[in-house]
Design a protein around this motif. Structure first.
Motif, mmCIF file in Angstrom:
data_model
loop_
_atom_site.group_PDB
_atom_site.id
_atom_site.type_symbol
_atom_site.label_atom_id
_atom_site.label_comp_id
_atom_site.label_asym_id
_atom_site.label_seq_id
_atom_site.Cartn_x
_atom_site.Cartn_y
_atom_site.Cartn_z
ATOM 1 N N GLY A 139 13.438 24.438 45.090
ATOM 2 C CA GLY A 139 14.588 24.886 44.598
ATOM 3 C C GLY A 139 15.880 24.159 45.387
ATOM 4 O O GLY A 139 16.712 24.052 44.544
ATOM 5 N N SER A 156 18.468 18.221 42.534
ATOM 6 C CA SER A 156 17.170 19.143 42.807
ATOM 7 C C SER A 156 15.739 18.649 42.681
ATOM 8 O O SER A 156 15.755 17.821 41.583
ATOM 9 C CB SER A 156 17.049 20.583 41.940
ATOM 10 O OG SER A 156 18.476 21.258 42.436
ATOM 11 N N PHE A 201 19.778 27.551 47.580
ATOM 12 C CA PHE A 201 19.197 27.958 46.366
ATOM 13 C C PHE A 201 17.601 27.311 46.442
ATOM 14 O O PHE A 201 17.441 26.483 46.425
ATOM 15 C CB PHE A 201 19.635 27.425 44.988
ATOM 16 C CG PHE A 201 19.062 27.920 43.911
ATOM 17 C CD1 PHE A 201 19.467 29.074 43.399
ATOM 18 C CD2 PHE A 201 18.319 26.876 43.125
ATOM 19 C CE1 PHE A 201 18.838 29.448 42.155
ATOM 20 C CE2 PHE A 201 17.895 27.355 41.907
ATOM 21 C CZ PHE A 201 17.938 28.704 41.400
ATOM 22 N N GLY A 218 18.901 21.959 34.733
ATOM 23 C CA GLY A 218 18.926 22.925 35.798
ATOM 24 C C GLY A 218 17.477 23.538 35.889
ATOM 25 O O GLY A 218 16.976 24.383 36.759
ATOM 26 N N TYR A 302 16.976 34.209 39.454
ATOM 27 C CA TYR A 302 17.439 33.117 40.002
ATOM 28 C C TYR A 302 18.016 32.245 38.705
ATOM 29 O O TYR A 302 17.474 32.402 37.813
ATOM 30 C CB TYR A 302 16.269 32.202 40.483
ATOM 31 C CG TYR A 302 15.389 32.451 41.663
ATOM 32 C CD1 TYR A 302 15.879 32.160 42.942
ATOM 33 C CD2 TYR A 302 14.595 33.826 41.689
ATOM 34 C CE1 TYR A 302 15.169 32.381 44.111
ATOM 35 C CE2 TYR A 302 14.042 34.155 42.738
ATOM 36 C CZ TYR A 302 14.130 33.702 44.219
ATOM 37 O OH TYR A 302 13.721 33.978 45.121
ATOM 38 N N CYS A 304 20.154 28.619 37.546
ATOM 39 C CA CYS A 304 20.614 27.008 37.939
ATOM 40 C C CYS A 304 21.099 26.597 36.454
ATOM 41 O O CYS A 304 20.250 26.432 35.648
ATOM 42 C CB CYS A 304 19.633 26.361 38.458
ATOM 43 S SG CYS A 304 20.201 24.824 39.009
ATOM 44 N N TYR A 329 22.072 31.861 42.667
ATOM 45 C CA TYR A 329 22.247 30.940 41.580
ATOM 46 C C TYR A 329 22.919 29.730 42.211
ATOM 47 O O TYR A 329 23.529 29.857 43.219
ATOM 48 C CB TYR A 329 23.418 31.535 40.592
ATOM 49 C CG TYR A 329 24.681 32.180 41.158
ATOM 50 C CD1 TYR A 329 25.757 31.112 41.347
ATOM 51 C CD2 TYR A 329 25.065 33.359 41.575
ATOM 52 C CE1 TYR A 329 26.948 31.510 42.049
ATOM 53 C CE2 TYR A 329 26.287 33.755 41.990
ATOM 54 C CZ TYR A 329 27.219 32.849 42.444
ATOM 55 O OH TYR A 329 28.304 33.366 42.749
ATOM 56 N N GLU A 330 22.784 28.801 41.469
ATOM 57 C CA GLU A 330 23.510 27.500 41.823
ATOM 58 C C GLU A 330 24.073 27.090 40.665
ATOM 59 O O GLU A 330 23.799 26.615 39.632
ATOM 60 C CB GLU A 330 22.379 26.562 42.445
ATOM 61 C CG GLU A 330 22.813 25.239 42.711
ATOM 62 C CD GLU A 330 22.056 24.443 43.628
ATOM 63 O OE1 GLU A 330 22.177 24.416 44.826
ATOM 64 O OE2 GLU A 330 20.746 24.032 42.934
ATOM 65 N N LYS A 331 25.619 26.401 40.763
ATOM 66 C CA LYS A 331 26.464 25.918 39.790
ATOM 67 C C LYS A 331 26.099 24.306 39.980
ATOM 68 O O LYS A 331 26.269 24.059 41.218
ATOM 69 C CB LYS A 331 27.812 26.284 39.928
ATOM 70 C CG LYS A 331 28.043 27.541 39.556
ATOM 71 C CD LYS A 331 29.531 28.007 39.574
ATOM 72 C CE LYS A 331 29.922 29.317 39.322
ATOM 73 N NZ LYS A 331 31.472 29.735 39.427
ATOM 74 N N VAL A 337 24.990 18.702 42.742
ATOM 75 C CA VAL A 337 24.904 19.873 42.996
ATOM 76 C C VAL A 337 26.088 20.903 43.324
ATOM 77 O O VAL A 337 26.660 20.123 44.302
ATOM 78 C CB VAL A 337 23.647 20.307 43.544
ATOM 79 C CG1 VAL A 337 23.499 21.510 43.674
ATOM 80 C CG2 VAL A 337 22.330 19.689 42.953
ATOM 81 N N ALA A 340 26.406 27.451 45.685
ATOM 82 C CA ALA A 340 25.139 28.268 45.582
ATOM 83 C C ALA A 340 25.324 29.382 46.213
ATOM 84 O O ALA A 340 26.318 29.645 47.030
ATOM 85 C CB ALA A 340 24.223 27.480 46.082
#
Length: 341
Positions: A139, A156, A201, A218, A302, A304, A329-331, A337, A340
């Motif tokens: 991740g 990622s 993340f 994502g 989770y 993304c 979560y990750e924007k 990236v 998070a």
């Protein structure tokens, strides 16, 4: 016997250290020139307090309650000067890596391949140098320097930790610095420099049903997470909802099929936004989060995807009164990236 300890610092840097059997995390860190916070090293002051997110360990009973209360210990808080691992562990360190005199890792490799998966997705494969000991948590992401420029972009991992070939799903942005390099100039054997791993993340220990929500590229961190689960084995229900804008933006579906064969309780659904699509599931991922996959909120979520998707899911949970057991979560923006949580 030794164990691998992932030290996650509050600035997003992750450093992996080896811990010998019977050795405390603090001693192992100092042996490897990572100066974790400490004053007494006797379980008295609490300066070395952190949080163990996963793994087994022994804290003994030689510390004072003023340094670590029973309530904190029950919540997974640890004193690294007393913590003796009994397995691989992930420990959150509540200070910046720079204060511990450690830095983000630097790695080199060569371009193995560049493949156009769709009009908006590129897969980059990098063969790491033989001396590159690149460890990461499934991740997490890494900075990749763009050849011929003084900039980097963050991506990622889509590959399994520990492999000599690292792979990434990269959105093809017209006019983008990395996109321009990959589509116009990249060639097998090109040298690339990287720094990392980074990010909060990552896959935690699976103890309840998991819902994964991916938007576009994502999908990458979820491929890494699922590969890890396939290697370790997992009997817990895992469901992935993978949303894209157009039919031909769906990529790596063959990889998802292969993972579904390896993980008997893994299921996935693909969703296409385009109203003109003939895809059986249209709309957004929030339109396909039915009760069966929500498990009455007894799930780890989770997510993304781009910021609008993350915000939409947050609003959906709020409107439905859904409170997952945990929500990570990750924007990401097209160029890097992002945030998070």
């Amino acid at each position: 016997m030794s164990y691998t300890i992932a030290l996650n610092f509050e600035d997003g840097v992750t450093r992996f250290i080896g811990c010998k059997e019977g050795e405390t995390v603090l001693d192992a860190a100092y042996r490897q020139k990572v100066n974790l916070p400490m004053d007494c090293s006797d379980g008295v002051c609490g300066t070395c307090k952190g949080h163990c997110e996963q793994g087994a360990f022994d804290m003994g009973d030689e510390y004072l309650e003023e340094a670590l209360s029973d309530e904190e210990a029950a919540d997974g808080m640890v004193l690294t000067c007393q913590m003796v691992p009994a397995s691989d562990c992930v420990v959150q360190v509540p200070v910046a890596s720079t204060l511990c005199k450690t830095a983000v890792g630097k790695f080199n490799g060569t371009v193995a391949s560049v493949a156009s998966l769709s009009e908006d997705s590129i897969e980059l494969a990098i063969d790491l140098d033989d001396d590159a000991e690149l460890a990461f948590l499934p991740g997490q992401y890494i900075h990749i320097e763009v050849p011929g420029s003084d900039t980097h972009r963050s991506y990622s991992f889509s590959s399994l930790p520990g492999e000599r070939r690292a792979t990434f799903l990269i959105r093809n942005i017209p006019g983008g610095v990395m996109s321009g390099y990959l589509t116009e100039r990249a060639a097998s054997g090109d040298r690339l420099s990287m720094t990392g791993p980074l990010g909060s993340f990552y896959l935690r220990e699976v103890s309840r049903p998991v819902l994964m929500l991916a938007g576009g590229t994502g999908l990458a961190p979820f491929l890494s997470m699922l590969e890890q689960l396939a290697v370790k084995g997992c009997e817990t229900p895992i469901h992935l909802i993978y949303g894209v804008n157009k039919d031909d933006h769906l990529v790596k579906v063959d990889a998802l099929e292969a993972l579904a064969e390896q993980l008997p309780r893994f299921t996935y659904a693909t969703v296409v936004v385009d109203e003109a699509s003939s895809h059986p599931r249209k709309g957004y991922v929030t339109h396909h989060m039915d009760a069966e996959v929500m498990h009455d909120g007894d799930i780890d979520v989770y997510l993304c995807g781009p910021p609008p998707m993350v915000d939409a899911v947050l609003r959906h949970f709020d409107a439905q009164g859904i409170v997952p057991q945990s929500f990570h979560y990750e924007k990401f923006t097209p160029n890097q990236v992002g945030e998070a949580a």
